[in-house]
Enzyme design. Structure first.
Site, mmCIF file in Angstrom:
data_model
loop_
_atom_site.group_PDB
_atom_site.id
_atom_site.type_symbol
_atom_site.label_atom_id
_atom_site.label_comp_id
_atom_site.label_asym_id
_atom_site.label_seq_id
_atom_site.Cartn_x
_atom_site.Cartn_y
_atom_site.Cartn_z
ATOM 1 C CD GLU A 185 -2.120 2.338 -3.251
ATOM 2 O OE1 GLU A 185 -3.032 2.769 -3.484
ATOM 3 O OE2 GLU A 185 -1.578 2.500 -2.320
ATOM 4 C CG ASP B 228 -2.129 1.103 1.328
ATOM 5 O OD1 ASP B 228 -2.771 1.015 0.628
ATOM 6 O OD2 ASP B 228 -1.634 1.937 2.092
HETATM 7 C C1 NOJ Z 1 -4.236 3.375 -0.455
HETATM 8 C C2 NOJ Z 1 -5.658 2.432 -0.330
HETATM 9 O O1 NOJ Z 1 -5.827 1.720 -1.294
HETATM 10 C C3 NOJ Z 1 -6.521 3.497 0.464
HETATM 11 O O2 NOJ Z 1 -7.688 2.869 0.645
HETATM 12 C C4 NOJ Z 1 -5.969 3.840 1.539
HETATM 13 O O3 NOJ Z 1 -6.989 4.910 2.201
HETATM 14 C C5 NOJ Z 1 -4.540 4.602 1.391
HETATM 15 N N1 NOJ Z 1 -3.781 3.804 0.629
HETATM 16 C C6 NOJ Z 1 -3.974 4.719 2.717
HETATM 17 O O4 NOJ Z 1 -3.557 3.396 3.326
#
Ligand code: NOJ
Length: 565
Positions: A288, A227
């Protein structure tokens, strides 16, 4: 569209060009994203859980996906939908237990599905024991050094240490009250204030996360989605950022930002790769990483870092032939030289549901507020989303399907204010409604809420609308023209077409507004985003189409898969 340039050569390249991963399962896998709170409720409390997921796994195997990515399942106060983790080594009691997680992993494997879990390393919950210890231990302590605590600027330290903004609105800094009751230091949170950022230069943080990775790899997960990967590095000295004219999280546009995509972050990924490589099987890291341009993204995908990354520019592209063609070309051109397969994705738990977005005037989405508030023509959006599914699944590489997209669910834009849970809503003072509208629990069967998501009579954690009986799995399964059957047929065909994974993409000459691509002699895909029906090539056979093809004419906002001559 007039040229016929090949955009990618065959992906059946020598192993050296694939970082040693030729043939690895993830190179062309279709992964279904499970948002566990909204997938299926096994214990009847209105919240999705792991027993519910366990029961739903055969549905996913039958759908024809190759694996699942499970959004965070860890203990969490749910200040940011589970992305605020208070223990990385356990399961949220609302979802079940570690034994339930083991059962999901084992059953998925029995059904031939891979399992990717979501690791959230940039920040913890403010309820994590590490952060509670940091608050208690005070300035200068080893405990505080895990996070980004700083003294404030200005007289009395009353101003935040710098001008950084939070993704969810407002300053990225929050001041704490010290044990003696006086206003104290500030801590940094790139996301909600309940999500303090860790300091990834701190050896304690590095060592503890090694254990987190090993814990889950030992339990048999096949991959880890990382993430907010670009958030983990921060420029030394934490200097002010220059946001230009828009103080919003437009990370696809940022360059030289001191809290996003800072190069020091790559050392961490190299360390993790060394750990993953000690495990049997093809364990995969998925980044991500929403960053400015393919060159920046390619850094995350070097052979000693992550294996794969989400393709945000593709997901956020407008429904427009030129825009889609350029993002596809840019993706392939940047991935091919590094031997990494591209991924394709249309939606997620952070985005407006596709049928709603594509039914609006603004079909692109750089930031979640883009297009928000515009009327949506769901019939139009659904037609386009069907065509988009066929285009995405015809592209070489892997793909992600967010739960509910296979049912064509619309965004629920009229959730009452009092049920909204996304921190974006409160932090923006109500100006951004946030992401709850795409997280409403799935409808499985029946005529009324809770549509067998939970047992009759239970109230789901976000209310489902009346009228969703038309989207239930039960209903769509029996309807040959449903979105579910389109996805199912496309996924099965994609798997069954001999040699599809081994051939790259080549564009055919096409009229303006039309995309015409070929995967060797295995598959041809024509997408009509022009304003009039187009004639399909006569020497082909239609394998699957997103809309009825009459007399060889492909309607507007439709796509067809063809068997080349
Ligand atoms: C990306 C995640 O997909 C999202 O849902 C989240 O709010 C942020 N990162 C923070 O962790």
């Amino acid at each position: 569209m007039t040229d016929t340039l090949p955009s990618a050569s065959p992906s059946a390249s020598p192993d050296a060009a694939t970082g040693g991963s030729a043939g690895a399962w993830w190179r062309d896998a279709v992964i279904y994203q499970v948002y566990p709170r909204s997938f299926a409720d096994g214990n009847g409390d209105g919240e999705g859980d792991l027993p519910g997921l366990l029961e739903g796994l055969p549905y996913l195997a039958d759908l024809g996906v190759d694996g699942i990515w499970i959004s965070p399942w860890f203990p969490s106060p749910m200040a940011d939908g589970g992305y605020d983790v208070s223990d990385f080594l356990d399961i949220h009691p609302m979802f079940g237990t570690l034994a339930d997680a083991d059962a999901v992993i084992a059953r998925a494997h029995e059904l031939g599905l891979k399992v990717i879990i979501d690791v959230v390393p940039n920040h913890t919950s403010d309820q994590h024991p590490w952060f509670r210890a940091a608050l208690a231990a005070g300035p200068g302590s080893r405990e505080r050094a895990r996070y980004l605590f700083r003294d404030g600027r200005g007289p009395g330290g009353d101003e935040p240490p710098n001008n950084w903004i939070s993704c969810f609105g407002g300053s990225a800094w929050e001041r704490v009250t010290e044990a003696d009751g006086r206003p104290g230091q500030w801590f940094m949170h790139m996301f909600a204030l309940e999500q303090p950022d860790l300091d990834w230069t701190n050896p304690d943080v590095l060592a503890d996360f090694d254990d987190v990775l090993r814990f889950w790899l030992d339990r048999g997960v096949d991959g880890l989605r990382i993430d907010a990967a670009p958030a983990m590095g921060k420029a030394a000295g934490l200097p002010d950022a220059d946001y230009g004219d828009v103080a919003e999280f437009r990370t696809l546009e940022w360059t030289d930002n001191p809290h996003w995509d800072v190069d020091t972050v790559h050392e961490v990924f190299r360390r993790w790769r060394r750990i993953a490589d000690t495990y049997e099987g093809d364990r995969v890291f998925v980044a991500e990483a929403v960053v400015n341009g393919p060159e920046r993204l390619a850094k995350y995908l070097r052979p000693d870092e992550m294996h794969s990354a989400f393709n945000f520019p593709y997901m956020k592209s407008a429904w427009d032939a030129g825009a889609l063609r350029s993002v596809i070309d840019a993706t392939l051109a940047s991935y091919e030289p590094i031997g990494v397969p591209s991924t394709w994705v249309l939606s997620s738990h952070d985005e407006t549901r596709l049928v709603t977005r594509y039914g609006r005037r603004t079909t692109s989405s750089v930031f979640i507020t883009d297009g928000a508030g515009e009327e949506s023509d769901l019939e139009l959006g659904t037609r386009r989303a069907r065509a988009a599914a066929l285009l995405m699944l015809a592209l070489p590489g892997g793909a992600y399907v967010y739960q509910g997209e296979e049912l064509g669910l619309p965004n629920v834009d009229d959730l009452p204010d009092e049920v909204l849970q996304d921190p974006m809503f409160a932090r923006s003072g109500g100006t951004m409604r946030g992401r709850d509208g795409c997280r409403v629990p799935l409808p499985w069967a029946g005529e009324h809420p809770p549509y067998a998501f939970s047992p009759a009579g239970a109230s789901t954690w976000l209310p489902q609308p009346e009228g969703w009986d038309r989207y239930t799995v039960e209903r769509e399964r029996d309807d040959p023209g449903s979105m579910l059957n389109l996805y199912r047929e496309a996924l099965h065909l994609r798997r069954d077409l001999p040699g599809l994974g081994a051939v790259g993409l080549r564009w055919r000459e096409s009229a303006d507004g039309v995309l015409d691509l070929e995967r060797g002699s295995v598959l041809r895909c024509v997408v009509n985003i022009s304003s009039a029906p187009v004639a399909l090539p006569g020497d082909t056979q239609v394998l699957l189409a997103s809309a009825p093809v009459d007399a060889g004419m492909l309607p507007v906002d439709a796509a067809a898969w063809l068997r080349p001559a």
